[in-house]
Design an enzyme around this catalytic site. Structure first.
Site, PDB file in Angstrom:
ATOM      1  N   ASN A   9       1.003  -1.269   0.169  1.00 55.87           N
ATOM      2  CA  ASN A   9      -0.142  -0.195  -0.500  1.00 55.87           C
ATOM      3  C   ASN A   9       1.103   1.169  -0.276  1.00 55.87           C
ATOM      4  O   ASN A   9       1.185   1.605   0.424  1.00 55.87           O
ATOM      5  CB  ASN A   9      -0.632   0.258   1.446  1.00 55.87           C
ATOM      6  CG  ASN A   9      -1.938   0.980   1.101  1.00 55.87           C
ATOM      7  OD1 ASN A   9      -1.723   2.175   0.486  1.00 55.87           O
ATOM      8  ND2 ASN A   9      -2.928   1.798   2.253  1.00 55.87           N
ATOM      9  N   TRP A  10       1.325   1.885  -0.852  1.00 55.14           N
ATOM     10  CA  TRP A  10       1.876   2.620  -1.331  1.00 55.14           C
ATOM     11  C   TRP A  10       1.524   4.279  -1.009  1.00 55.14           C
ATOM     12  O   TRP A  10       2.189   5.266  -0.528  1.00 55.14           O
ATOM     13  CB  TRP A  10       2.725   2.761  -2.445  1.00 55.14           C
ATOM     14  CG  TRP A  10       3.213   2.076  -3.272  1.00 55.14           C
ATOM     15  CD1 TRP A  10       3.984   1.016  -2.585  1.00 55.14           C
ATOM     16  CD2 TRP A  10       4.058   2.410  -4.496  1.00 55.14           C
ATOM     17  NE1 TRP A  10       4.798   0.178  -4.328  1.00 55.14           N
ATOM     18  CE2 TRP A  10       4.896   1.306  -4.952  1.00 55.14           C
ATOM     19  CE3 TRP A  10       3.642   3.703  -5.485  1.00 55.14           C
ATOM     20  CZ2 TRP A  10       5.037   0.824  -6.297  1.00 55.14           C
ATOM     21  CZ3 TRP A  10       4.174   3.096  -7.211  1.00 55.14           C
ATOM     22  CH2 TRP A  10       4.388   1.995  -7.542  1.00 55.14           C
ATOM     23  N   LYS A  11       0.021   4.083  -0.392  1.00 55.37           N
ATOM     24  CA  LYS A  11      -0.780   5.067   0.413  1.00 55.37           C
ATOM     25  C   LYS A  11      -0.159   6.447  -1.040  1.00 55.37           C
ATOM     26  O   LYS A  11      -0.226   6.332  -2.017  1.00 55.37           O
ATOM     27  CB  LYS A  11      -0.367   5.710   1.635  1.00 55.37           C
ATOM     28  CG  LYS A  11      -0.281   4.284   2.193  1.00 55.37           C
ATOM     29  CD  LYS A  11      -0.061   5.091   4.061  1.00 55.37           C
ATOM     30  CE  LYS A  11       0.178   3.544   4.491  1.00 55.37           C
ATOM     31  NZ  LYS A  11      -0.478   3.441   6.298  1.00 55.37           N
ATOM     32  N   HIS A  97     -10.064   1.018   4.280  1.00 55.70           N
ATOM     33  CA  HIS A  97      -8.608   1.337   5.557  1.00 55.70           C
ATOM     34  C   HIS A  97      -9.085   2.284   5.910  1.00 55.70           C
ATOM     35  O   HIS A  97      -9.742   3.552   6.623  1.00 55.70           O
ATOM     36  CB  HIS A  97      -7.700   1.844   4.309  1.00 55.70           C
ATOM     37  CG  HIS A  97      -5.930   1.661   4.662  1.00 55.70           C
ATOM     38  ND1 HIS A  97      -5.917   2.823   5.538  1.00 55.70           N
ATOM     39  CD2 HIS A  97      -5.242   0.897   4.809  1.00 55.70           C
ATOM     40  CE1 HIS A  97      -4.637   2.989   6.223  1.00 55.70           C
ATOM     41  NE2 HIS A  97      -4.139   1.306   6.090  1.00 55.70           N
ATOM     42  N   GLU A  99      -7.172   4.618   7.184  1.00 55.42           N
ATOM     43  CA  GLU A  99      -7.136   6.425   7.412  1.00 55.42           C
ATOM     44  C   GLU A  99      -8.108   6.600   6.567  1.00 55.42           C
ATOM     45  O   GLU A  99      -9.009   7.919   6.636  1.00 55.42           O
ATOM     46  CB  GLU A  99      -5.889   6.493   6.169  1.00 55.42           C
ATOM     47  CG  GLU A  99      -4.249   5.859   7.122  1.00 55.42           C
ATOM     48  CD  GLU A  99      -3.425   5.366   6.856  1.00 55.42           C
ATOM     49  OE1 GLU A  99      -2.881   5.423   5.227  1.00 55.42           O
ATOM     50  OE2 GLU A  99      -2.135   4.985   6.831  1.00 55.42           O
ATOM     51  N   GLU A 169      -5.462  -5.135  10.175  1.00 55.83           N
ATOM     52  CA  GLU A 169      -4.612  -3.682  10.707  1.00 55.83           C
ATOM     53  C   GLU A 169      -4.862  -2.999  11.755  1.00 55.83           C
ATOM     54  O   GLU A 169      -5.677  -2.651  12.066  1.00 55.83           O
ATOM     55  CB  GLU A 169      -5.044  -3.162   9.848  1.00 55.83           C
ATOM     56  CG  GLU A 169      -4.862  -3.679   8.383  1.00 55.83           C
ATOM     57  CD  GLU A 169      -3.867  -2.516   7.017  1.00 55.83           C
ATOM     58  OE1 GLU A 169      -2.342  -3.025   7.022  1.00 55.83           O
ATOM     59  OE2 GLU A 169      -4.348  -0.958   6.999  1.00 55.83           O
ATOM     60  N   GLY A 175       2.344   2.099  11.207  1.00 54.22           N
ATOM     61  CA  GLY A 175       3.128   3.171  10.935  1.00 54.22           C
ATOM     62  C   GLY A 175       3.448   3.772  12.189  1.00 54.22           C
ATOM     63  O   GLY A 175       4.154   4.701  12.304  1.00 54.22           O
ATOM     64  N   SER A 215       2.693  -2.212  10.356  1.00 60.32           N
ATOM     65  CA  SER A 215       4.485  -2.193  10.403  1.00 60.32           C
ATOM     66  C   SER A 215       4.977  -3.691  10.146  1.00 60.32           C
ATOM     67  O   SER A 215       6.037  -4.614  10.625  1.00 60.32           O
ATOM     68  CB  SER A 215       4.510  -1.249  11.887  1.00 60.32           C
ATOM     69  OG  SER A 215       4.229  -0.645  12.313  1.00 60.32           O
ATOM     70  N   GLY A 236       2.865  -1.160   4.056  1.00 64.12           N
ATOM     71  CA  GLY A 236       2.478   0.453   4.155  1.00 64.12           C
ATOM     72  C   GLY A 236       4.258   1.067   3.611  1.00 64.12           C
ATOM     73  O   GLY A 236       5.081   0.343   2.802  1.00 64.12           O
ATOM     74  N   GLY A 237       4.605   1.423   4.881  1.00 67.38           N
ATOM     75  CA  GLY A 237       5.743   2.277   4.912  1.00 67.38           C
ATOM     76  C   GLY A 237       7.239   1.434   3.728  1.00 67.38           C
ATOM     77  O   GLY A 237       7.550   1.709   2.815  1.00 67.38           O
TER      78      GLY A 237
HETATM   79  C1  PEP Z   1      -0.986   0.180   5.605  1.00 70.06           C
HETATM   80  O1  PEP Z   1      -1.265   1.278   5.035  1.00 70.06           O
HETATM   81  O2  PEP Z   1      -1.825  -0.273   5.625  1.00 70.06           O
HETATM   82  C2  PEP Z   1      -0.260   0.052   6.711  1.00 70.06           C
HETATM   83  C3  PEP Z   1       0.285  -1.710   7.143  1.00 70.06           C
HETATM   84  O3  PEP Z   1       0.668   0.984   7.110  1.00 70.06           O
HETATM   85  P1  PEP Z   1       2.612   0.124   7.755  1.00 70.06           P
HETATM   86  O4  PEP Z   1       3.374  -1.235   7.057  1.00 70.06           O
HETATM   87  O5  PEP Z   1       3.366   1.588   7.320  1.00 70.06           O
HETATM   88  O6  PEP Z   1       1.939   0.094   9.162  1.00 70.06           O
END
Ligand code: PEP
Length: 253
Positions: A9-11, A97, A99, A169, A175, A215, A236-237
């Site tokens: 997930n590049w967001k 998601h 967010e 999640e 994040g 994470s 994500g990250g």
């Molecule tokens: C996400 O945005 O779905 C996510 C899990 O981010 P991260 O891996 O950065 O926690």
């Protein structure tokens, strides 16, 4: 075996050049996908054609959207519909998601419409659920997540639910650098599967891939993914770093 999935997930990150460089780097690194494994890239919508072109001909690698509008078309300035994504080859759309729930006020009622829109174009919703920290601290995460699933997905038929991918999640792990322990992940993933088993039967529940997100990185992916009810991750990250995401793909079981 259920599908095991590493979903990036590049967001809202990266310039077009950075996106191209990241995909080039990733493709140059050793990564291998068996028949039951997939890598999915949920890139910003504007980069879908670029990613599709870069990943063309790669087996078990897909480009996904991070969201879609619930309507097919119309006067919804700035929005992109599920049928539009289908026309550019998208087969997976991330929905709900945390967010989007938080910053765009997406409710379970709205998510019902979005899930229906994605299934109507024969694509796969990657449906996100997960509790905030205060719910985890109160110990009511199971009830919280069950209600997200029931409210947004339980109108589906058994055939439809078997096409949905779930991403659990915990919001407190997204994040933040904090991850659920592999035991915590297994416990709630098994619970989520039991919620589907109760409604749809065990054999349907056993077909549903349940990804962990929060994470995930190269250093913890193998341990988390090794849990029996964890079928990969939504990342994500760490998906913005080629070496990290290649290692995450290679950690799939
Ligand atoms: C996400 O945005 O779905 C996510 C899990 O981010 P991260 O891996 O950065 O926690």
């Amino acid at each position: 075996m259920r599908k095991q999935i590493a979903a990036a997930n590049w967001k809202m990150n990266l310039s077009q050049n950075e996106a191209a460089t990241l995909l080039n780097e990733l493709l140059s690194l050793p990564h291998s996908l068996q028949a039951h494994q997939e890598a999915i890239f949920a890139v910003p919508a504007i980069y879908i054609p670029l990613a599709t072109q870069k990943l063309a001909g790669k087996s078990n690698i897909y480009v996904a959207a991070q969201n879609c509008h619930q309507k097919e078309s119309g006067a919804y300035t700035g929005e992109i519909s599920a049928p539009m994504f289908a026309t550019v080859g998208v087969k997976h759309i991330v929905l709900g998601h945390s967010e989007r729930r938080e910053y765009f006020a997406e409710s379970d009622v709205l998510l019902v419409e979005k899930v229906n829109a994605v299934l109507a174009i024969e694509s796969t919703p990657i449906f996100c659920c997960g509790e905030p920290l205060e719910i985890r601290e109160a110990g009511t995460q199971n009830e919280f997540v069950a209600s997200q699933l029931k409210n947004a997905l339980f109108h589906l038929s058994a055939d439809q639910i078997s096409k949905v991918v779930i991403a659990y999640e915990p919001i407190w792990a997204i994040g933040t650098g904090k991850t659920a322990s592999s035991d915590q992940a297994q416990e709630i993933h098994a619970y989520i599967r039991s919620v589907f088993a109760e409604k749809y039967g065990q054999s349907i529940a056993d077909q549903i891939s349940i990804l962990y997100g929060g994470s995930v990185k190269a250093a913890n992916a193998k341990e988390i993914f090794s849990q029996p009810d964890v079928d990969g991750g939504l990342v994500g990250g760490a998906s913005l770093v080629a070496t990290e995401f290649a290692a995450i793909i290679n950690a799939l079981k």
